[in-house]
Scaffold this motif. Sequence first.
Motif, short mmCIF file in Angstrom:
data_model
loop_
_atom_site.label_atom_id
_atom_site.label_comp_id
_atom_site.label_asym_id
_atom_site.label_seq_id
_atom_site.Cartn_x
_atom_site.Cartn_y
_atom_site.Cartn_z
N ILE A 1 0.84 -1.21 0.00
CA ILE A 1 0.00 0.00 0.00
C ILE A 1 0.87 1.25 0.00
N TYR B 1 -5.91 0.68 -3.54
CA TYR B 1 -5.27 1.25 -2.36
C TYR B 1 -5.49 2.75 -2.40
N LYS B 2 -6.22 3.25 -1.42
CA LYS B 2 -6.59 4.67 -1.43
C LYS B 2 -6.44 5.24 -0.03
N SER B 3 -6.13 6.51 0.07
CA SER B 3 -6.05 7.17 1.38
C SER B 3 -6.51 8.61 1.24
N SER C 1 -3.33 -2.79 -6.58
CA SER C 1 -3.01 -1.49 -5.99
C SER C 1 -3.93 -0.37 -6.46
N GLN D 1 1.02 3.77 -3.17
CA GLN D 1 0.45 5.10 -2.97
C GLN D 1 1.44 6.16 -3.42
#
Length: 199
Positions: free
Chosen positions: A26, A89-91, A86, A30
Motif C-alpha cells: 500500500i 489502495y486509497k487514502s 493497488s 500510494q
Amino acid sequence: MLNTIETGVNIGTKSVDFIETVIGKIEKYQRIKQDTTVYLRLLYIEIVNNLEVLKTVNFDKFSNTKANDPKIKTIIKLLQTDILESVFYKSDENKNIELYEKLRKRGKINNKGQELIKTSNKGDEIKAKSSFVYENILQAISFVVTKIEVMRKYSTLTNEELAIVKNMNLKTRLININQRLLMIKNVMDGFDEIKEMAR
C-alpha cells in the motif's frame, strides 16, 4: 499440546507477515500513484504481460480440471496482480481523482463463445447472453483480481478440503479473465499516457 502451540505460532507469524506485506504494498503504490503517468504505464505493462501469458495457454486443457491441479498452480505463478490490486489502495492523502476518473471509462468485453460471466450485486455468477458485456475498467480489474486470488487460494487445498467446494469451470474463468484484460488494454490504448507505448 506442543504441536498445537507450534501450529498457532506458525499461523500467527504468517498472518503478521501477510499484514506487513500488504502494508508495504500500500505504501509503495500510494507513492507511485502520485504520478498518474508512471502508474498507468506500470498498470499497462502488467496487463500486457498477463495477456502474453494467456496467449500461450490452451484453454481447452482446463476443461474438467480440479482447482488444485498442477496446471492451475502453473498459471497462478505466471499471472501477476500486484499493480492491478493497488488500484484499490486509497487514502485521504492520496485520492488521485484524475486516476480514478480515467479508470471509470467504460469498455466493451467480447463474449467469446457466450462463455462470459457477469457478477450481480448479490455475488451470483450469471452467464451473459449478449455478444458483449459492458464494464468500466475498475469493475474489470476487480473481477480479474478476485478471480485470480480465489484460484490462488483453492490451488493450495488438498483433495479432501476441495470436497466442500463446488465444481469450478476453470476454462470459463480463464476466458473471463483474458477477455477482461483485453478490454482494459483496448481502453487504455487510447489514454494519452499510453498511446506512444500501445501495441
